[in-house]
Motif scaffolding. Structure first.
Motif, short mmCIF file in Angstrom:
data_model
loop_
_atom_site.label_atom_id
_atom_site.label_comp_id
_atom_site.label_asym_id
_atom_site.label_seq_id
_atom_site.Cartn_x
_atom_site.Cartn_y
_atom_site.Cartn_z
N ASP A 274 45.09 40.16 29.10
CA ASP A 274 45.98 39.66 30.15
C ASP A 274 45.27 39.46 31.48
OD1 ASP A 274 46.09 42.36 31.48
OD2 ASP A 274 47.24 42.89 29.71
N LEU A 275 45.90 38.64 32.29
CA LEU A 275 45.53 38.40 33.67
C LEU A 275 46.58 39.05 34.57
CD1 LEU A 275 44.86 34.61 33.24
CD2 LEU A 275 43.19 36.09 34.36
N GLY A 276 46.12 39.66 35.68
CA GLY A 276 47.07 40.14 36.66
C GLY A 276 47.30 41.63 36.64
N LEU A 277 48.56 42.02 36.66
CA LEU A 277 48.96 43.40 36.94
C LEU A 277 48.34 44.42 35.99
CD1 LEU A 277 52.46 44.50 38.02
CD2 LEU A 277 51.47 45.63 36.05
N LYS B 53 50.57 45.07 44.20
CA LYS B 53 50.88 43.96 43.29
C LYS B 53 50.78 42.61 43.99
CE LYS B 53 55.89 44.37 44.00
NZ LYS B 53 55.85 45.45 45.01
N GLN B 54 50.23 41.66 43.25
CA GLN B 54 50.04 40.32 43.76
C GLN B 54 50.57 39.31 42.76
OE1 GLN B 54 45.84 40.04 44.33
NE2 GLN B 54 45.77 41.49 46.03
N LYS B 55 51.18 38.26 43.25
CA LYS B 55 51.67 37.21 42.36
C LYS B 55 50.64 36.09 42.27
CE LYS B 55 56.14 35.26 41.18
NZ LYS B 55 57.55 35.09 41.60
N MET B 56 50.39 35.64 41.05
CA MET B 56 49.44 34.55 40.82
C MET B 56 50.18 33.21 40.79
SD MET B 56 47.32 36.06 37.57
CE MET B 56 48.82 36.43 36.65
N ARG B 57 49.50 32.17 41.20
CA ARG B 57 49.96 30.81 40.95
C ARG B 57 49.07 30.26 39.85
NH1 ARG B 57 54.83 30.19 42.44
NH2 ARG B 57 54.44 27.99 41.94
N ALA B 58 49.69 29.84 38.74
CA ALA B 58 48.89 29.46 37.58
C ALA B 58 49.40 28.19 36.92
CB ALA B 58 48.89 30.60 36.56
N ILE B 59 48.46 27.46 36.32
CA ILE B 59 48.76 26.34 35.44
C ILE B 59 48.43 26.79 34.02
CG2 ILE B 59 48.23 23.95 34.82
CD1 ILE B 59 47.29 23.54 37.71
N VAL B 60 49.39 26.68 33.13
CA VAL B 60 49.22 27.12 31.74
C VAL B 60 49.37 25.90 30.83
CG1 VAL B 60 50.03 28.66 29.93
CG2 VAL B 60 50.15 29.39 32.32
N ARG B 61 48.30 25.52 30.14
CA ARG B 61 48.33 24.40 29.20
C ARG B 61 48.15 24.92 27.78
NH1 ARG B 61 44.55 22.81 33.05
NH2 ARG B 61 45.16 21.07 34.43
N THR B 62 49.17 24.77 26.96
CA THR B 62 49.04 25.10 25.55
C THR B 62 48.89 23.81 24.76
OG1 THR B 62 51.37 24.97 24.88
CG2 THR B 62 50.64 26.99 25.97
N ALA C 91 53.40 34.16 38.70
CA ALA C 91 53.54 35.26 37.74
C ALA C 91 52.78 36.48 38.23
CB ALA C 91 53.01 34.84 36.38
N TYR C 92 53.30 37.66 37.86
CA TYR C 92 52.60 38.91 38.14
C TYR C 92 51.62 39.24 37.01
CZ TYR C 92 55.79 39.82 41.98
OH TYR C 92 56.47 39.74 43.17
N MET C 93 51.88 38.68 35.83
CA MET C 93 51.01 38.96 34.70
C MET C 93 51.17 37.84 33.68
SD MET C 93 50.66 42.58 32.66
CE MET C 93 52.23 42.61 31.80
N ILE C 94 50.05 37.43 33.07
CA ILE C 94 50.07 36.47 31.98
C ILE C 94 49.31 37.10 30.81
CG2 ILE C 94 49.43 34.16 31.18
CD1 ILE C 94 49.55 33.22 34.08
N VAL C 95 50.00 37.26 29.69
CA VAL C 95 49.45 38.00 28.55
C VAL C 95 49.14 37.04 27.41
CG1 VAL C 95 49.83 39.91 26.94
CG2 VAL C 95 50.93 39.94 29.19
N LEU C 96 47.97 37.20 26.80
CA LEU C 96 47.63 36.54 25.55
C LEU C 96 47.87 37.58 24.46
CD1 LEU C 96 44.29 34.79 26.59
CD2 LEU C 96 46.63 33.92 26.75
N ALA C 97 48.93 37.39 23.68
CA ALA C 97 49.40 38.45 22.79
C ALA C 97 49.25 38.07 21.33
CB ALA C 97 50.87 38.76 23.11
#
Length: 298
Positions: free
Chosen positions: A141-144, A174-183, A192-198
């Motif tokens: 994950d990214l973030g928190l 805690k910090q909020k991210m600004r993200a572009i997510v391309r699937t 987002a506070y956290m982006i998880v690759l699960a």
């Protein structure tokens, strides 16, 4: 020469897992299966170029199955070396969290785990390729949470007290991210506070971040934690309770590219990887065979 029905089993032991002395696991394994017909080989990790050393040992021993004796880091190391081979991976949970063993519903006691190692059924599971030079077997994950991993690694306090202090520090900063997510299916822009690759469902603490997860479905989930409530986060991190579905977004993917406006903390399977602004990942379907409870095929 091996007898019919006899296995050559290589045990790869992390000597510091679970706080046990390095000879304890080998002695316990030998004592538990001393009447077994199978051949046993043991290799102790040293922390010095373990990947090359274990690879060389596998090539020399030519085992029928390899057992990771340790936590998720040890499981990941061995899984990466057995990727795309026909050698099954056994897991003897010896870490503090043992997230992957819990995910696969493996016995956590040594006797039960060893029974699965010798009598279990190989189950193909997926891995996630991270930035082409790393793999994820469980959760990244990214973030928190990645910030939490960093602070916990650097803390002088271990156990739940040290973990609790790290959690409070993370939530305070805690910090909020600004993200572009391309699937491979869609593109979204999110705060987002956290982006998880699960690849799995739960963190080792029991926090259920990805209830829809399946380690064998040829997909992984990108879980985006968009809103943050202190009480709910504490409950999710310290209990088996799921994260509030109204505060997360789940994308099913085979590939993903994540770009963040600012550098974000990043971790892979509980190991801090530093800060980054870009992560690429893709699924590796059925990349490794893991021994799970079940009747052995004739």
């Amino acid at each position: 020469m091996q007898k019919e029905g006899q296995f050559r089993v290589l045990f790869v032991i992390n000597p510091v897992s679970g706080g046990k002395a390095k000879t304890d696991w080998e002695e316990q394994i030998r004592a538990t299966i001393r009447d077994s017909v199978h051949e046993m080989e043991f290799f102790l990790l040293t922390g010095d170029d373990d990947e090359s050393s274990v690879r060389h040992h596998i090539e020399r021993v030519q085992p029928d199955r390899v057992v990771a004796v340790g936590g998720d880091g040890t499981v990941k190391l061995v899984a990466g070396l057995l990727r795309d081979t026909n050698i099954p991976l056994g897991i003897l949970p010896a870490g503090s969290a043992n997230g992957m063993a819990r995910e696969l519903e493996l016995p956590l006691d040594p006797e039960g785990a060893l029974r699965v190692v010798l009598e279990g059924t190989p189950k193909p599971i997926d891995l996630i390729s991270i930035n082409e030079d790393d793999i994820c077997i469980h959760l990244s994950d990214l973030g928190l949470n990645a910030m939490l991993v960093k602070y916990f690694e650097g803390s002088s306090k271990r156990g739940m007290w040290g973990y609790g202090r790290a959690v409070l520090r993370v939530l305070w900063q805690k910090q909020k991210m600004r993200a572009i997510v391309r699937t491979d299916k869609e593109l979204v822009r999110r705060g987002a506070y956290m982006i998880v690759l699960a690849n799995a469902r739960k963190y080792g603490t029991g926090a259920n971040i990805n209830p829809e997860g399946d380690v064998s479905d040829g997909l992984f989930e990108v879980v985006i934690l968009r809103r943050l409530n202190l009480i709910e986060i504490l409950k999710a991190l310290f209990t088996n309770r799921s994260f509030d579905s109204a505060k997360i977004e789940v994308l099913h993917a085979r590939t993903v590219e994540i770009e963040t406006r600012k550098h974000a903390y990043f971790q892979v399977d509980g190991e801090y990887r530093g800060k980054t602004t870009r992560v690429e990942a893709r699924i590796l379907p059925h990349a490794v065979q893991v021994l799970v409870p079940g009747k052995r095929e004739p």
